[in-house]
Design a protein around this motif. Structure first.
Motif, short mmCIF file in Angstrom:
data_model
loop_
_atom_site.label_atom_id
_atom_site.label_comp_id
_atom_site.label_asym_id
_atom_site.label_seq_id
_atom_site.Cartn_x
_atom_site.Cartn_y
_atom_site.Cartn_z
N ILE A 78 8.35 -7.04 17.23
CA ILE A 78 7.69 -5.51 16.71
C ILE A 78 7.46 -6.04 15.28
CG2 ILE A 78 8.15 -3.30 16.43
CD1 ILE A 78 9.76 -2.99 19.04
N ALA A 99 4.34 -8.00 14.74
CA ALA A 99 3.19 -6.99 14.92
C ALA A 99 2.83 -6.27 13.64
CB ALA A 99 3.10 -6.33 16.14
N VAL A 100 3.77 -5.46 13.30
CA VAL A 100 3.77 -4.79 11.87
C VAL A 100 3.31 -5.43 10.67
CG1 VAL A 100 4.89 -3.14 10.43
CG2 VAL A 100 5.46 -3.00 12.84
N ASN A 150 2.85 1.91 2.71
CA ASN A 150 3.39 2.21 4.21
C ASN A 150 4.82 1.79 4.27
OD1 ASN A 150 0.66 3.11 5.21
ND2 ASN A 150 0.29 1.04 4.51
N ASP A 151 5.67 2.50 5.08
CA ASP A 151 6.74 1.70 5.37
C ASP A 151 7.15 2.10 6.75
OD1 ASP A 151 8.69 4.17 5.61
OD2 ASP A 151 7.90 4.59 3.72
N VAL A 152 7.90 1.42 7.61
CA VAL A 152 8.32 1.42 9.01
C VAL A 152 9.77 1.06 9.29
CG1 VAL A 152 7.99 0.18 11.14
CG2 VAL A 152 6.08 0.81 9.68
N VAL A 195 1.54 -8.17 10.60
CA VAL A 195 -0.02 -8.52 10.84
C VAL A 195 -0.66 -7.22 10.23
CG1 VAL A 195 -1.80 -9.01 12.39
CG2 VAL A 195 0.29 -10.06 12.50
N GLU A 196 -0.36 -5.93 10.83
CA GLU A 196 -1.14 -4.77 10.41
C GLU A 196 -0.87 -4.24 8.90
OE1 GLU A 196 -3.35 -3.54 12.03
OE2 GLU A 196 -2.89 -4.92 13.56
N MET A 197 0.06 -4.67 8.40
CA MET A 197 0.55 -4.57 6.87
C MET A 197 -0.27 -5.42 5.94
SD MET A 197 4.58 -3.38 6.58
CE MET A 197 4.85 -1.57 6.75
N LEU A 219 0.93 -1.18 -0.12
CA LEU A 219 -0.14 -0.12 -0.03
C LEU A 219 0.77 1.28 -0.06
CD1 LEU A 219 -2.62 -1.10 2.73
CD2 LEU A 219 -3.08 -0.89 0.19
#
Lengths: 378, 378
Positions: A179, A182-183, A164-166, A185-187, A162
């Motif tokens: 961490i 968890a990210v 998004n980046d982290v 899963v949200e991605m 999409l």
């Protein structure tokens, strides 16, 4: 194991062989080989062949990002990586660290995650390293030789389809994994990730060398159309070439599989065929095959490699594509010596995954089993 | 509402008043006022008073990071913020963006999250903005005026007490919230966060002005020791000063509360006292009080403010410190006009939180209720 030729470049024609062999070493995980191969072939077609460099050819100051997919292979099959994820991941890394990567490496050997870095190398014009940080596939980020050698994960870059980046800076590999998971899963259950970016000097110390070439070698053995089928099946050829143990032939009689917490988890029961008739093999998996037990007796235990192959063609079957009724052979292979240390077993041994089974080398288990299975067959 | 004096600097002596008033506007959430006040007082003692600047005094090119705590207030009470989290958060932001923050702002008004930015201002030597992005407290990151005005969250910086940090670039506030919340959970349920960092020009457009001064004003009303208790209770004084609606007096008869998914969630039932005897008020909360219903009839609905105050002292009670048997007054206040728009209601109205209740302005609900409650009292 006999020696095998080293790759110097990867063309479109090499991809299927590498993907097939990597899926054997990937022990059912590491992502779907077919989807990964399609992407790698398309990007090599667009950008040209990929140069391969050996672990010992790394310069001290090379910057070597391992690029891969994180998440559930079940998700990757249904939603392949977006085209720009690889370039965005490398760009975010460069922007964040202020340093330009020089060599891409596979974090693990596995159908998909051997293909993703090849695709990243093709699209970025960088060479790829003939080596990885597991010598197999494992489900969690810290299950890498860098971690075993005491190196931190460093910045973890994650990007999704999409946009998004982290970027994660975590203290310790286990926290980094939690961490990042968890990210993931949200991605949406899968993402493109770079972690354990190290300099050439560290990678020379930690990388398990030659694993891309080994994957190609395995692929060639399985695809060998000149072999005489009446003389030797692909599975036999493979076991002979790799020094692998043929643990069990059976039919998938029961299969529980779910996507949970960013992993594909499950258990399969195989009803024995041929010499194994009457026996049952239970396979436990979390992205990768982790434990094989015949009638409650362990026959191969993580970190040793457990591969499930089609009984006739020898083609590897992932934990995701395993299906009821499939006729398969389960083979076992000793893990690389990195994993057979105290820290290796602590990191990826049976206790870590919650299995109440001691780790015994697969070759030792095979030795113990031989008299018993001969009795059974008598 | 009558006008109130504006803060120009914040000293240690102002902290308890601000914390108390902010906890009223924080509608039960925004973090524990006591823990936050202790931290702010200690850091002002160490670093000196904090300069306050008004929203209209911002320069176009000011860089204004909102600094706050994200997560469950229940966790913050048991594990207060580490000393270096504030400086680390600002340092990670500066390193990531390459630009130095010039003014700190509160993201919301709430006991804890009004204190955290004061503490950050004290420790960094930056001034604090007399204004915030909610005019109250809300549980999710995208519930800010910046989002209502169509601005992106930008980089979200999160740090925890262990030394981990994460930078998120997400497309859209809702996605940003989901990723940040997942990271919060892995950081142990609470973290220090900076998001919606904007330039002065944007902050002048979006910030709700004067909310720190308003909080101090409310605190002073509640703490007024010169007031004549026989003449007027603190709750009455407060309602008169704020134009608030006194919705219900009651005793907490039933309380369900849990920490789940990075929030404190629950429901409380209050048995009526005095004029409300025989009635029941049900309070639904997710970090903040979001819905108050008397005998199934809504009396105040998010985004309007619902505050629970001690019946005698008027001191605000957070969703975290609400306890069985407490005698309380529930008051309602109209939300800022930002929240009463279509996008405001979409973002933080009852439907967003899953309540099957239409939003009706609290003043309208109070008007409707008056005849009915007079009948009840007859």
């Amino acid at each position: 194991m006999k020696s095998y030729p080293s790759l110097t470049r990867i063309t479109e024609a090499d991809i299927d062989e590498i993907a097939l062999g990597a899926a054997v070493l990937g022990t059912g995980g590491g992502g779907d080989p077919h989807i990964g191969a399609l992407m790698a072939k398309r990007l090599i077609r667009l950008h040209g062949p990929v140069r391969v460099i050996g672990v010992n050819d790394l310069a001290d100051d090379d910057i070597v990002p391992p690029v891969g997919a994180i998440g559930s292979p079940s998700v990757v099959i249904e939603r392949p990586m977006a085209d720009d994820e690889l370039t965005r991941a490398l760009a975010v890394l460069e922007e964040h660290t202020g340093r330009r990567p020089t060599v891409v490496m596979p974090i693990e050997v596995g159908g998909g995650n051997s293909m993703v870095p090849i695709a990243a190398a093709a699209v970025s014009g960088l060479p790829i390293l003939d080596g990885d940080a597991m010598g197999r596939a494992f489900p969690e980020n810290q299950m890498v030789t860098f971690h075993l050698a005491g190196y931190e994960p460093g910045p973890v870059v994650m990007v999704d389809h999409l946009g998004n980046d982290v970027v994660i800076h975590a203290i310790g590999g286990a926290r980094s994994e939690r961490i990042a998971r968890a990210v993931t899963v949200e991605m949406g259950g899968s993402a493109t990730a770079i972690d354990y970016v190290h300099m050439g000097a560290v990678v020379r110390e930690c990388a398990i060398p030659g694993t891309l070439s080994l994957a190609r070698h395995i692929g060639r053995i399985l695809l060998d159309r000149d072999a005489d089928p009446s003389h030797c099946t692909p599975v036999d050829r493979l076991c002979e070439a790799l020094g692998a143990f043929r643990l069990f032939d059976g039919k998938v009689a029961d299969l529980q599989r779910e996507v949970r917490g960013g992993f594909t988890r499950g258990v399969a029961h195989l009803a024995g065929l041929g010499a194994d008739k009457g026996g049952t093999l239970r396979l436990d998996f979390q992205n990768e095959m982790l434990l094989a037990r015949v009638d409650d007796r362990p026959v191969a235990v993580t970190p040793d490699l457990i591969a499930v192959l089609d009984l006739v063609t020898g083609r590897p079957i992932t934990t995701e594509t395993l299906r009821y009724g499939a006729r398969v052979t389960v083979i076992g292979l000793p893990a690389h010596s990195w994993w057979r240390t105290e820290r290796g077993l602590e990191t990826a041994g049976p206790a870590y995954f919650g299995y109440d089974v001691p780790w015994t080398p697969v070759e030792e288990l095979a030795r113990q089993a031989r008299p018993a299975s001969q009795e059974e067959n008598a």
